[in-house]
Design a protein around this motif. Structure first.
Motif: not given
Length: 209
Positions: A24-28, A33-42, A62-67, A108-109
């Protein structure tokens, strides 16, 4: 595929076309945030991208993972790749960007597990490999978040890939790359690959089949 003995509590390669299911994504900054069809990070395409708009903001997103279940876990290893594309010279950038990984039991915290400031100008690649622990470790329901704090006004973009949070065993290794051409002519060929020690002890020898 290479198998190892480590236990991964969280592993995400962002290979799909959308934000992975359960994340999930924070409101701010949720639209940045998106998925890019690139590989600049390596890593391999695709990868996660934080873009400077819309909107331009100066807060924490924030990009938030599942628990995940961290019962009995006191420490873990954090590993990921990222690439910063900054359009302002570091000598005149007043406030550095901050990225990090944080944990929470309620979403939240947040307790910061790792963070770092960046002011590099142009395009710069990085790899993170850190031991992490927070007061949330040991709980049975823990969220991880990848966060960015700063102004996106001077940010061309930031991409992330291959986020892994795992236990470190005494002896363990992972395959980094398979170093053979995608296509070869008929005949016998040597198989070459690169591995990396991710355990706590030195590896004197190994056998691959």
């Amino acid at each position: 595929v290479a198998f190892s003995q480590s236990h991964a509590y969280l592993s995400e390669t962002f290979d799909g076309e959308e934000i992975p299911e359960g994340w999930t994504l924070s409101e701010v900054g949720k639209d940045n945030w998106s998925i890019s069809a690139t590989n600049h990070a390596g890593g391999e395409p695709n990868e996660l991208k934080l873009y400077f708009f819309p909107p331009i903001f100066m807060e924490t997103t924030r990009l938030i993972s599942p628990a995940v279940n961290l019962s009995g876990v006191e420490e873990a290893v954090l590993s990921f790749k990222h690439c910063l594309n900054n359009n302002i010279d570091e000598e005149i950038q007043d406030t550095p960007y901050v990225i990090g990984i944080a944990t929470s039991t309620d979403g939240e915290n947040w307790n910061t597990a790792w963070s770092k400031e960046y002011k590099a100008s142009g395009v710069s690649n990085y790899e993170v490999f850190e031991f992490i622990s927070t007061p949330d470790f040991g709980k049975d329901k823990v969220y991880f978040s990848l966060f960015f704090t700063g102004s996106t006004l001077t940010l061309n973009g930031w991409v992330f890939d291959d986020i892994i949070i795992y236990s470190q065993d005494d002896k363990d290794m992972e395959m980094v790359s398979l170093n053979v051409p995608e296509m070869s002519i008929y005949g016998e060929h040597d198989i070459a690959f690169t591995v990396q020690n991710i355990g706590s002890s030195a590896i004197e020898s190994f056998e691959a089949k």
